[in-house]
Design an enzyme around this catalytic site. Structure first.
Site, PDB file in Angstrom:
ATOM      1  N   ASP A 100       0.810  -1.225   0.000  1.00 32.88           N
ATOM      2  CA  ASP A 100       0.000   0.000   0.000  1.00 32.88           C
ATOM      3  C   ASP A 100       0.838   1.267   0.000  1.00 32.88           C
ATOM      4  O   ASP A 100       0.380   2.312  -0.450  1.00 32.88           O
ATOM      5  CB  ASP A 100      -0.984  -0.005   1.175  1.00 32.88           C
ATOM      6  CG  ASP A 100      -0.388   0.503   2.463  1.00 32.88           C
ATOM      7  OD1 ASP A 100       0.594  -0.094   2.925  1.00 32.88           O
ATOM      8  OD2 ASP A 100      -0.905   1.496   3.008  1.00 32.88           O
ATOM      9  N   ASP A 103       6.205   0.460   2.622  1.00 33.39           N
ATOM     10  CA  ASP A 103       6.564  -0.788   3.295  1.00 33.39           C
ATOM     11  C   ASP A 103       6.043  -1.968   2.480  1.00 33.39           C
ATOM     12  O   ASP A 103       5.696  -1.811   1.302  1.00 33.39           O
ATOM     13  CB  ASP A 103       6.011  -0.800   4.724  1.00 33.39           C
ATOM     14  CG  ASP A 103       4.496  -0.566   4.758  1.00 33.39           C
ATOM     15  OD1 ASP A 103       3.844  -0.719   3.700  1.00 33.39           O
ATOM     16  OD2 ASP A 103       3.961  -0.219   5.833  1.00 33.39           O
ATOM     17  N   TYR A 251      -2.850   1.332  12.382  1.00 33.54           N
ATOM     18  CA  TYR A 251      -2.538   1.558  10.972  1.00 33.54           C
ATOM     19  C   TYR A 251      -3.739   2.146  10.223  1.00 33.54           C
ATOM     20  O   TYR A 251      -3.816   3.351  10.051  1.00 33.54           O
ATOM     21  CB  TYR A 251      -2.013   0.248  10.364  1.00 33.54           C
ATOM     22  CG  TYR A 251      -0.784  -0.199  11.130  1.00 33.54           C
ATOM     23  CD1 TYR A 251       0.444   0.408  10.918  1.00 33.54           C
ATOM     24  CD2 TYR A 251      -0.879  -1.149  12.152  1.00 33.54           C
ATOM     25  CE1 TYR A 251       1.562   0.057  11.656  1.00 33.54           C
ATOM     26  CE2 TYR A 251       0.239  -1.511  12.892  1.00 33.54           C
ATOM     27  CZ  TYR A 251       1.460  -0.899  12.648  1.00 33.54           C
ATOM     28  OH  TYR A 251       2.559  -1.236  13.394  1.00 33.54           O
TER      29      TYR A 251
END
Length: 524
Positions: A100, A103, A251
Site C-alpha cells: 500500500d 513498506d 494503521y
C-alpha cells in the site's frame, strides 16, 4: 435663499447616495440570480492537454512499482517477483495485490478503496484514458488488485484482510524481493466481523465488474458474484474490523462502517440495476447514515462524499422509475454533493478556509495531498455531470458557480502538485525536472543488486538520492506553510500510497481532455 440652496444641495447628495445604493443592490441581486446559459455538451475526446497527458503516463506507473507476486511483463527494471508464498499457510493464494505504501504490508481496506476509485476513474474517463494510450495500463493494474481480492474471499463469510505483521515489517528495511520474514494473514468472518472492509471490497468488485463487462464478461460475472456475497456478509454480520481486531487500530483505523455499506450498495445498484440496493441507500438507511446536508472529505476511511457524488449521477441522468421516497433520497444526496462542491470553490461563501498560501486545500499534516487530490477528483466528476446534463450552475448560498469553476478549482490543485507551488517542486515523482529524491520507499531506496536481508538501515539513513526512481509516486505532500523536507526518514511528507495514486489517475484522466460523461455506468 442661501439657506434653501444649502438644503437642496443636501437633498441632492442624499438622493445621489440612495441611487447608488439601489444600483449596487440591483447589481448584486442580478449577480446572484442572473440566468446562466448551460455550456455545450462536450463531444468525443477533444484536444489533449499535454502536461496532463505526460503526468498521467507517469502516475499510472506507480501501480507497477507496488505490485506483489510473480511479475509477468514487468515494466519496472528494479522490481522483481516477491511475496510468492503469501497466504500459502492458510491455503489461499494471496501473492498478488499491491503493497500500500513504502513498506511491504498488504492492507485489504485501503487496497480495496484503491481498486474502487481506479475502477470509477476508468468508468467515467475510459475514453479519455484511451485517447492518451493509458486505458490498458489502468485496467491491468485494476485486475492485479481484483485478482487478489477474489482470492482473499474463499468462502461466503470469510475475507482475508491483511498479509504481513506490521510490527515485524517496520523493523526491517529491505527490498520486497528479499523478504524472508513470516507473513501471517488476518481474516474477518462471522464471529469476527469487519463490515467496513467487507463492504469496501464489495464496492471494489462491483465497480470493477462494470469495467470488465465488455472486456471479459466471464471475469466480470465472477467479480459481481463475489461483490454480492461480500455485501450480504458485511450487512448481515455487522461490526467494525478495527474494534474486533484492536491491533489494526495503529494503521488503518476505521471510524465507522455505515458509509462503506452505503458506498457498496450504491456500486451494486449501478452494477446490477437491482432496485433493492437503491432503496437500501435512499430509504432504509439514507436518513440514518448518510449525514445529508453535512459535507465531508472523501478518503479511504470516509466514503460519504464519494457516495453523494455517485448517487447524484442518478439525479442528473437516470430515466428509471423510482418511488417518491427513493427520489427524495437521491435529491438529498445531490444536495449534499453540492455542499461538498461549494466548500471547495475558493470564492464560495461556504468555502473551506483551510488552504495554504499557495492555494492548496490542506486538511491534515500527515499525507497532506490525500484530501485535495480526492476532492479535486470529485469536483471534476461533478463538473462533468453538470456539463453532460446541461446543468448551468450550482448555487452556494445564493452565488452561482459553473462547471468550469469546479474544473478550474481542480486544475489549481493539480497544477500545485505538478510544480506550480512556492517550492517549485513536483510532488509527482518522475514528472518535471524537480521532484523528491528521497522518497520513503524501501524498494526504491536500496540498489537492486544489494541483498541486505532485514538490516538495510544504512539505505534509510543515507543522504543520497534513491538509487531507483519510484516513478508515479505521489508523496505525502507539503506542510501548511507550503514547505517540504525531502528526507527519506520524513515519512509524513515523503511516503507515497496507492490510494492517492488512484485518485490522481482519475483526476488527471478527467483533465487530460474533454468528453461527455457516459449516461450510465452499467454498459451490460
Amino acid at each position: 435663499m442661501g439657506k434653501y440652496s444649502k438644503g437642496w444641495c443636501g437633498w441632492l447628495i442624499v438622493i445621489c447616495i440612495a441611487a447608488l445604493v439601489v444600483a449596487a443592490a440591483v447589481i448584486a441581486v442580478r449577480k446572484k440570480s442572473h440566468h446562466v446559459e448551460p455550456a455545450p455538451v462536450p463531444g468525443p475526446p477533444g484536444a489533449v492537454t499535454q502536461k496532463y497527458a505526460d503526468a498521467l503516463a507517469v502516475a499510472v506507473q506507480f501501480f507497477d512499482v507496488q505490485k506483489a507476486g510473480k511479475l509477468d511483463n514487468n515494466k519496472i527494471s528494479w522490481r522483481g517477483d516477491s511475496a510468492l508464498l503469501d497466504g500459502k499457510d492458510a491455503g489461499v493464494d494471496l501473492s498478488k495485490g499491491m503493497y500500500d505504501a513504502g513498506d511491504h504490508m498488504k492492507f485489504g481496506f485501503p487496497m480495496a478503496f484503491t481498486a474502487t476509485v481506479l475502477a470509477w476513474s476508468i468508468l467515467e474517463y475510459g475514453d479519455q484514458m484511451a485517447a492518451v494510450k493509458q486505458l490498458e495500463s489502468a485496467q491491468a493494474s485494476l485486475k492485479w488488485i481484483t485478482d487478489y481480492l477474489v482470492n482473499a474471499h474463499p468462502k461466503e463469510n470469510v475475507l482475508y484482510i491483511q498479509v504481513g505483521d506490521p510490527q515485524a515489517d517496520h523493523k526491517c528495511w529491505e527490498r520486497p524481493e528479499d523478504m524472508k520474514e513470516n507473513r501471517p494473514v488476518i481474516q474477518v468472518n462471522k464471529t469476527t466481523p469487519g463490515t467496513e472492509v467487507a463492504a469496501e471490497t464489495a464496492a471494489a468488485l462491483a465497480a470493477a465488474s462494470m469495467v470488465f463487462r465488455t472486456v471479459d464478461s466471464e471475469y466480470s460475472d465472477l467479480l459481481l458474484r463475489h461483490a454480492q456475497q461480500l455485501f450480504t456478509f458485511a450487512d448481515t454480520y455487522t461490526g467494525s474490523y478495527s474494534v474486533n481486531i484492536p491491533e489494526l487500530q495503529t494503521y488503518y483505523n476505521s471510524t465507522g462502517y455505515h458509509d462503506e455499506l452505503l458506498w457498496a450498495a450504491t456500486w451494486l445498484y449501478h452494477a446490477t440495476g437491482d432496485q433493492s440496493f437503491l432503496s437500501y441507500v435512499t430509504v432504509q438507511n439514507g436518513k440514518l447514515y448518510a449525514d445529508w446536508g453535512r459535507p465531508t472529505w472523501f478518503s479511504w476511511d470516509d466514503k460519504r462524499a464519494g457516495t453523494q457524488v455517485l448517487l447524484s449521477r442518478l439525479n442528473f441522468f437516470s430515466s428509471k422509475k423510482s418511488s417518491n421516497a427513493e427520489n427524495l433520497g437521491i435529491q438529498m444526496y445531490r444536495k449534499t454533493a453540492e455542499s461538498v462542491m461549494c466548500g471547495l470553490l475558493p470564492s464560495s461563501p461556504t468555502a473551506t478556509s483551510s488552504r495554504t498560501d499557495g492555494g492548496l486545500v490542506w486538511i491534515d499534516e500527515w499525507n497532506s495531498l490525500q484530501h485535495p487530490v480526492a476532492a479535486s477528483f470529485l469536483a471534476v466528476v461533478y463538473s462533468d455531470y453538470m456539463l453532460t446534463s446541461r446543468t448551468a450552475s450550482v448555487q452556494c448560498n445564493g452565488e452561482s458557480y459553473t462547471p468550469m469553476d469546479l474544473r478550474n478549482f481542480a486544475i489549481s490543485q493539480v497544477d500545485y502538485i505538478l510544480g506550480d507551488n512556492p517550492t517549485k517542486m513536483s510532488y509527482l515523482v518522475g514528472y518535471g525536472d524537480n521532484y523528491p529524491q528521497q522518497v520513503h520507499h524501501r524498494g526504491a531506496s536500496i540498489p537492486a543488486d544489494q541483498s541486505t536481508g532485514c538490516e538495510g538501515w544504512k539505505w534509510l539513513s543515507s543522504t543520497d538520492p534513491n538509487p531507483n526512481v519510484a516513478v508515479g509516486a505521489l508523496v505525502g505532500g507539503p506542510f501548511k506553510n507550503d514547505s517540504f523536507i525531502d528526507l527519506r526518514n520524513n515519512s509524513m511528507q515523503t511516503e507515497p500510497c496507492t490510494y492517492n495514486s488512484a485518485a490522481l489517475v482519475g483526476l488527471l484522466s478527467g483533465l487530460v481532455t474533454t468528453s461527455s460523461i457516459p449516461l450510465t455506468l452499467n454498459s451490460g
